[in-house]
Design a protein around this motif. Structure first.
Motif, short mmCIF file in Angstrom:
data_model
loop_
_atom_site.label_atom_id
_atom_site.label_comp_id
_atom_site.label_asym_id
_atom_site.label_seq_id
_atom_site.Cartn_x
_atom_site.Cartn_y
_atom_site.Cartn_z
N ASP A 32 0.82 -1.21 0.00
CA ASP A 32 0.00 0.00 0.00
C ASP A 32 0.85 1.26 0.00
O ASP A 32 0.52 2.24 -0.67
CB ASP A 32 -0.95 0.00 1.20
N VAL A 37 -0.18 5.12 -0.22
CA VAL A 37 -0.85 5.23 1.08
C VAL A 37 0.19 5.67 2.11
O VAL A 37 1.32 5.17 2.12
CB VAL A 37 -1.51 3.89 1.48
N SER A 38 -0.18 6.62 2.97
CA SER A 38 0.79 7.12 3.94
C SER A 38 0.23 7.36 5.34
O SER A 38 1.00 7.51 6.28
CB SER A 38 1.42 8.42 3.43
N ARG A 39 -1.08 7.39 5.49
CA ARG A 39 -1.68 7.68 6.79
C ARG A 39 -2.27 6.44 7.44
O ARG A 39 -2.77 5.54 6.77
CB ARG A 39 -2.78 8.72 6.64
N GLY A 41 -5.00 5.90 9.06
CA GLY A 41 -6.40 5.64 8.72
C GLY A 41 -6.56 5.04 7.34
O GLY A 41 -7.45 4.20 7.11
N GLU A 42 -5.73 5.46 6.39
CA GLU A 42 -5.79 4.90 5.04
C GLU A 42 -5.37 3.43 5.04
O GLU A 42 -5.99 2.60 4.38
CB GLU A 42 -4.87 5.68 4.09
N PHE A 43 -4.27 3.14 5.77
CA PHE A 43 -3.83 1.75 5.87
C PHE A 43 -4.94 0.90 6.49
O PHE A 43 -5.25 -0.19 6.01
CB PHE A 43 -2.55 1.63 6.71
N GLN A 44 -5.52 1.41 7.55
CA GLN A 44 -6.56 0.66 8.25
C GLN A 44 -7.77 0.43 7.34
O GLN A 44 -8.30 -0.68 7.28
CB GLN A 44 -6.98 1.38 9.52
N ARG A 45 -8.18 1.45 6.63
CA ARG A 45 -9.33 1.33 5.73
C ARG A 45 -9.03 0.33 4.59
O ARG A 45 -9.86 -0.52 4.28
CB ARG A 45 -9.66 2.70 5.15
N ASN A 46 -7.85 0.42 4.00
CA ASN A 46 -7.50 -0.47 2.89
C ASN A 46 -7.35 -1.92 3.32
O ASN A 46 -7.73 -2.83 2.59
CB ASN A 46 -6.19 -0.04 2.23
N GLU A 79 2.63 10.73 9.03
CA GLU A 79 2.57 9.95 7.81
C GLU A 79 3.70 8.92 7.85
O GLU A 79 4.71 9.13 8.50
CB GLU A 79 2.72 10.83 6.58
#
Length: 155
Positions: A32, A37-39, A41-46, A79
């Motif tokens: 990712d 992807v760097s945040r 929340g983005e990692f968690q969502r993906n 990030e």
């Protein structure tokens, strides 16, 4: 939960590498991050990963120098950015991707395609070649211990 055995002092480079990236979540985080992807929340969502597990994996990847933490422009968040060491995992993930395509997809099954950004064409498959350009497979290689001479191992 059983404690993982550390391989940081192992003679095998594969074993040492697996200390840093040896679980699927870590490799998916690196995947990712390679996609931008760097945040947190983005990692968690993906990934759909529990916060505590994601936090532990991110912390380990930072500790191993695969990711670095940097404050965002606004300063309110952190990030995660790949380091040179992390970006060097790209061919490892491509090899894993190709292996997965070969063994876990039906021939007619649709899948994302890795393309050359400049030309928009699919990439060639990874290959291992000798210094003289020959394509090599497992039977064509020999693993030598440190300090061992190739000439001595042929006898």
């Amino acid at each position: 939960m059983t404690k993982r055995t550390s391989h940081e002092d192992a003679a095998c480079p594969i074993a040492r590498s697996l200390d840093a990236i040896g679980d699927w979540w870590s490799l998916l985080i690196v995947r990712d991050a390679l996609l931008g992807v760097s945040r947190f929340g983005e990692f968690q969502r993906n990934l759909g990963l529990a916060k505590n597990i994601l936090s532990a994996r991110l912390k380990a990847l930072v500790a191993h120098g695969v990711l670095e933490q940097t404050p965002t422009a606004g300063g309110g968040h952190q990030e995660y950015r790949l380091t040179a060491k992390g970006r060097a995992l790209f061919p490892v993930l491509v090899a894993l991707r190709e292996w997965g395509e070969d063994h876990y997809f039906a021939p007619d099954e649709g899948r994302p395609c890795l393309v050359d950004r400049e030309h928009g064409r699919p990439t060639k498959r990874l290959e291992l070649r000798s210094e003289d350009g020959r394509l090599l497979g497992p039977a064509d290689t020999l693993l030598l211990n440190a300090g061992e001479s190739p000439a001595l191992s042929r006898s």
